[in-house]
Design a protein around this motif. Structure first.
Motif, PDB file in Angstrom:
ATOM      1  N   LEU A 168      19.033 -18.507 -94.446  1.00  0.00           N
ATOM      2  CA  LEU A 168      18.579 -19.882 -93.350  1.00  0.00           C
ATOM      3  C   LEU A 168      20.039 -20.092 -92.843  1.00  0.00           C
ATOM      4  O   LEU A 168      20.238 -20.332 -91.999  1.00  0.00           O
ATOM      5  CB  LEU A 168      18.266 -20.717 -94.132  1.00  0.00           C
ATOM      6  CG  LEU A 168      16.850 -20.456 -94.724  1.00  0.00           C
ATOM      7  CD1 LEU A 168      16.754 -21.642 -95.657  1.00  0.00           C
ATOM      8  CD2 LEU A 168      16.071 -20.357 -93.235  1.00  0.00           C
ATOM      9  N   ILE A 169      21.110 -20.037 -93.238  1.00  0.00           N
ATOM     10  CA  ILE A 169      22.600 -20.507 -92.791  1.00  0.00           C
ATOM     11  C   ILE A 169      22.595 -19.528 -91.634  1.00  0.00           C
ATOM     12  O   ILE A 169      22.949 -20.186 -89.815  1.00  0.00           O
ATOM     13  CB  ILE A 169      23.458 -20.646 -93.576  1.00  0.00           C
ATOM     14  CG1 ILE A 169      23.307 -22.015 -94.236  1.00  0.00           C
ATOM     15  CG2 ILE A 169      25.037 -20.994 -93.155  1.00  0.00           C
ATOM     16  CD1 ILE A 169      24.549 -22.044 -95.060  1.00  0.00           C
ATOM     17  N   GLY A 175      21.247 -19.940 -83.555  1.00  0.00           N
ATOM     18  CA  GLY A 175      20.222 -20.126 -82.766  1.00  0.00           C
ATOM     19  C   GLY A 175      18.751 -20.504 -82.707  1.00  0.00           C
ATOM     20  O   GLY A 175      17.720 -20.931 -82.089  1.00  0.00           O
ATOM     21  N   ASN A 176      17.987 -19.912 -83.529  1.00  0.00           N
ATOM     22  CA  ASN A 176      16.597 -20.067 -84.200  1.00  0.00           C
ATOM     23  C   ASN A 176      16.340 -20.972 -84.935  1.00  0.00           C
ATOM     24  O   ASN A 176      17.079 -21.275 -86.199  1.00  0.00           O
ATOM     25  CB  ASN A 176      17.192 -18.892 -84.490  1.00  0.00           C
ATOM     26  CG  ASN A 176      16.913 -16.785 -83.915  1.00  0.00           C
ATOM     27  OD1 ASN A 176      16.817 -17.266 -83.117  1.00  0.00           O
ATOM     28  ND2 ASN A 176      18.134 -16.601 -84.833  1.00  0.00           N
ATOM     29  N   THR A 180      11.252 -19.764 -87.387  1.00  0.00           N
ATOM     30  CA  THR A 180      10.952 -18.295 -87.189  1.00  0.00           C
ATOM     31  C   THR A 180      11.612 -18.212 -88.041  1.00  0.00           C
ATOM     32  O   THR A 180      11.653 -16.332 -88.428  1.00  0.00           O
ATOM     33  CB  THR A 180      11.331 -18.329 -86.630  1.00  0.00           C
ATOM     34  OG1 THR A 180      13.212 -18.796 -86.580  1.00  0.00           O
ATOM     35  CG2 THR A 180      11.120 -19.652 -85.084  1.00  0.00           C
ATOM     36  N   PHE A 181      12.587 -18.194 -89.678  1.00  0.00           N
ATOM     37  CA  PHE A 181      12.340 -17.178 -90.684  1.00  0.00           C
ATOM     38  C   PHE A 181      11.643 -16.765 -91.335  1.00  0.00           C
ATOM     39  O   PHE A 181      10.798 -17.253 -91.757  1.00  0.00           O
ATOM     40  CB  PHE A 181      14.014 -17.991 -91.158  1.00  0.00           C
ATOM     41  CG  PHE A 181      14.805 -17.558 -92.397  1.00  0.00           C
ATOM     42  CD1 PHE A 181      15.842 -16.411 -91.997  1.00  0.00           C
ATOM     43  CD2 PHE A 181      13.952 -17.453 -93.754  1.00  0.00           C
ATOM     44  CE1 PHE A 181      15.573 -15.368 -93.538  1.00  0.00           C
ATOM     45  CE2 PHE A 181      14.290 -16.709 -94.417  1.00  0.00           C
ATOM     46  CZ  PHE A 181      15.688 -15.871 -94.972  1.00  0.00           C
ATOM     47  N   VAL A 182      11.149 -15.200 -91.543  1.00  0.00           N
ATOM     48  CA  VAL A 182      10.828 -15.014 -92.203  1.00  0.00           C
ATOM     49  C   VAL A 182      11.418 -14.658 -93.606  1.00  0.00           C
ATOM     50  O   VAL A 182      11.907 -13.644 -94.170  1.00  0.00           O
ATOM     51  CB  VAL A 182       9.738 -13.099 -91.902  1.00  0.00           C
ATOM     52  CG1 VAL A 182       9.015 -12.778 -92.967  1.00  0.00           C
ATOM     53  CG2 VAL A 182       9.220 -13.578 -90.482  1.00  0.00           C
ATOM     54  N   THR A 198      13.867 -27.767 -88.551  1.00  0.00           N
ATOM     55  CA  THR A 198      13.533 -27.130 -87.571  1.00  0.00           C
ATOM     56  C   THR A 198      12.414 -25.728 -87.747  1.00  0.00           C
ATOM     57  O   THR A 198      11.756 -25.257 -87.620  1.00  0.00           O
ATOM     58  CB  THR A 198      14.583 -26.074 -87.033  1.00  0.00           C
ATOM     59  OG1 THR A 198      15.408 -25.446 -87.957  1.00  0.00           O
ATOM     60  CG2 THR A 198      15.806 -26.595 -85.987  1.00  0.00           C
ATOM     61  N   ASP A 199      11.856 -27.062 -89.559  1.00  0.00           N
ATOM     62  CA  ASP A 199      11.021 -25.770 -89.986  1.00  0.00           C
ATOM     63  C   ASP A 199       9.753 -27.012 -89.652  1.00  0.00           C
ATOM     64  O   ASP A 199       8.857 -26.051 -90.018  1.00  0.00           O
ATOM     65  CB  ASP A 199      10.856 -25.833 -91.838  1.00  0.00           C
ATOM     66  CG  ASP A 199      10.216 -24.199 -92.296  1.00  0.00           C
ATOM     67  OD1 ASP A 199      10.667 -23.308 -91.710  1.00  0.00           O
ATOM     68  OD2 ASP A 199       9.782 -24.708 -93.347  1.00  0.00           O
ATOM     69  N   LYS A 200       9.310 -27.373 -88.886  1.00  0.00           N
ATOM     70  CA  LYS A 200       7.878 -28.197 -88.523  1.00  0.00           C
ATOM     71  C   LYS A 200       7.455 -27.645 -87.336  1.00  0.00           C
ATOM     72  O   LYS A 200       8.751 -27.537 -86.535  1.00  0.00           O
ATOM     73  CB  LYS A 200       8.837 -29.793 -88.561  1.00  0.00           C
ATOM     74  CG  LYS A 200       9.203 -30.155 -89.434  1.00  0.00           C
ATOM     75  CD  LYS A 200       9.797 -31.540 -88.959  1.00  0.00           C
ATOM     76  CE  LYS A 200      10.387 -32.481 -90.360  1.00  0.00           C
ATOM     77  NZ  LYS A 200       9.306 -33.009 -91.396  1.00  0.00           N
ATOM     78  N   SER A 201       6.252 -27.535 -86.790  1.00  0.00           N
ATOM     79  CA  SER A 201       5.846 -27.258 -85.940  1.00  0.00           C
ATOM     80  C   SER A 201       6.358 -28.308 -84.442  1.00  0.00           C
ATOM     81  O   SER A 201       5.893 -29.092 -85.299  1.00  0.00           O
ATOM     82  CB  SER A 201       4.076 -26.991 -86.073  1.00  0.00           C
ATOM     83  OG  SER A 201       4.080 -25.914 -87.170  1.00  0.00           O
ATOM     84  N   VAL A 202       6.288 -27.244 -83.381  1.00  0.00           N
ATOM     85  CA  VAL A 202       6.572 -28.262 -82.430  1.00  0.00           C
ATOM     86  C   VAL A 202       5.032 -28.588 -81.091  1.00  0.00           C
ATOM     87  O   VAL A 202       4.390 -27.484 -80.999  1.00  0.00           O
ATOM     88  CB  VAL A 202       7.324 -28.345 -81.486  1.00  0.00           C
ATOM     89  CG1 VAL A 202       7.998 -29.619 -80.674  1.00  0.00           C
ATOM     90  CG2 VAL A 202       8.440 -28.076 -83.008  1.00  0.00           C
ATOM     91  N   LEU A 203       4.757 -29.500 -80.954  1.00  0.00           N
ATOM     92  CA  LEU A 203       3.687 -29.417 -80.172  1.00  0.00           C
ATOM     93  C   LEU A 203       4.278 -30.428 -78.999  1.00  0.00           C
ATOM     94  O   LEU A 203       5.029 -31.755 -78.381  1.00  0.00           O
ATOM     95  CB  LEU A 203       2.933 -30.845 -79.807  1.00  0.00           C
ATOM     96  CG  LEU A 203       1.377 -30.873 -78.925  1.00  0.00           C
ATOM     97  CD1 LEU A 203       0.942 -29.726 -78.214  1.00  0.00           C
ATOM     98  CD2 LEU A 203       0.534 -32.738 -79.715  1.00  0.00           C
TER      99      LEU A 203
END
Length: 377
Positions: A168-169, A175-176, A180-182, A198-203
């Motif tokens: 993850l680091i 910059g991801n 988006t990390f699978v 940045t694991d949270k969904s965004v509207l």
């Protein structure tokens, strides 16, 4: 289950104006950075026409909607991850939310200050994303230091988590966003335990001026933001926060006239609330009776016993079965008696996965309060 969305963005993009419209709270929305010092929390009813339709059939004493919780978080700025603009405090507040509503300025107005002096939605979004990523990398580095000793001692879960953190680091450093990390399905719970921003969904909300709403002609800023969101796999919607605030302060008759003048079917806020609901993968089931018609919020793919537990934990522990019919059927035939005659009320057991729009009557056995099974409605 309360849906909790944090409203974020740079200073002076319309966050507090949107929050005011959502909650009709009238908190200050001034033209200077950091007007919102502490997060403001508002509970908003989820607009759902189905609830009113059901109430028209049952004529209950009480109608109870599902709720959405919004938190107005002060404007983030470049350097927030290093404490600029009270950044660390506000990043911590974002961490407590379930999803993010990112308000982005897509209008030109020389009377309203932009923190960078020029309106550039993509740059604004990237500024916020960079700060969230830097905060996540710092979180991961700290967690890595804490867990390395346990991993070296041979603890299986610690070793697995360390490998995940290192990946993850690298992912975030490129910059991801972490969402988006699978990772392997068995590692998903470990990833969630890290509580990365940045694991949270965004509207994304493109905040435009009234003229764009009135003429249905949107500028390049809106298109650029929409393309950006689509490339991320996220959602963007367009509204005018100041216009929505005006609409929110009107009575129902005035609202209808106002919406008609702007050729709008419903307030843009309804879309915000419903999209926020979808963002978290939530759905609604109903309980219906003479005393109350009520909407309940559960996650998609929730089994019947867990859905019963959203009403009361004893319902889940003592779950036996549920009588189930769908909103569409009761609206079509207008009575449970008719549904029974047509075989449209069925009994479902513990394996049943509740669907959006289900109307449920739970049968349970609770030795704590009752000797016999009862129906709840």
């Amino acid at each position: 289950m309360a849906l909790q969305c944090g409203i974020i963005g740079l200073p002076n993009v319309g966050k507090s104006t949107l929050f005011n419209a959502l909650t009709e709270s009238g908190i200050p929305a001034e033209n200077y950075p950091f007007c919102t010092i502490d997060p403001h929390v508002g509970i908003v009813e989820l607009p759902d026409k189905r609830l009113i339709d059901l109430a028209n059939i049952y004529n209950p004493k009480k109608i109870t909607s599902a709720n959405v919780e919004f938190i107005d978080i002060a404007g983030l700025v470049k350097g927030a991850s290093q404490g600029e603009g009270l950044g660390n405090q506000f990043l911590g507040q974002i961490r407590q939310t379930s999803a993010i509503i990112h308000v982005v300025r897509c209008f030109e107005d020389e009377n309203i200050t932009h923190v960078d002096g020029v309106v550039n939605p993509i740059k604004d979004v990237e500024t916020i994303q960079t700060e969230l990523l830097l905060a996540d990398i710092e979180t991961l580095e700290r967690r890595k230091q804490k867990i390395e000793k346990s991993a070296k001692s041979g603890e299986k879960e610690a070793k697995t988590l360390l490998v995940l953190i290192e990946k993850l680091i690298e992912h975030c450093s490129n910059g991801n966003a972490s969402r988006t990390f699978v990772c392997e399905s068995e590692d998903l719970h470990l990833k969630k335990m890290l509580h990365l921003l940045t694991d949270k969904s965004v509207l994304y909300i493109a905040n435009v001026d009234e003229n764009q709403i009135l003429k249905k002609e949107f500028n390049e800023h809106v298109k650029n933001l929409s393309d950006f969101a689509n490339n991320e796999g996220n959602i963007s919607i367009c509204l005018c926060a100041s216009l929505e605030q005006d609409i929110a302060q009107l009575n129902n008759d005035e609202k209808l006239l106002f919406l008609n003048d702007y050729n709008l079917e419903e307030p843009g806020l309804n879309t915000v609330i419903h999209k926020s609901y979808e963002l978290l993968g939530l759905q609604t089931f109903f309980t219906c009776g003479e005393n109350e018609v009520r909407a309940w919020t559960i996650s998609i793919n929730t089994p019947a016993p867990k859905a019963a537990g959203s009403i009361h934990t004893d319902f889940q522990r003592g779950f036996i079965k549920a009588d189930v019919f769908h909103y569409n059927d009761i609206i079509k035939y207008q009575s449970e008696k008719k549904l029974s005659e047509l075989g449209l009320i069925r009994q479902e057991g513990k394996e049943y996965v509740v669907q959006d729009g289900d109307c449920l009557f739970f049968k349970f056995n609770s030795r704590t309060f009752f000797k016999n099974s009862i129906f709840f409605s």
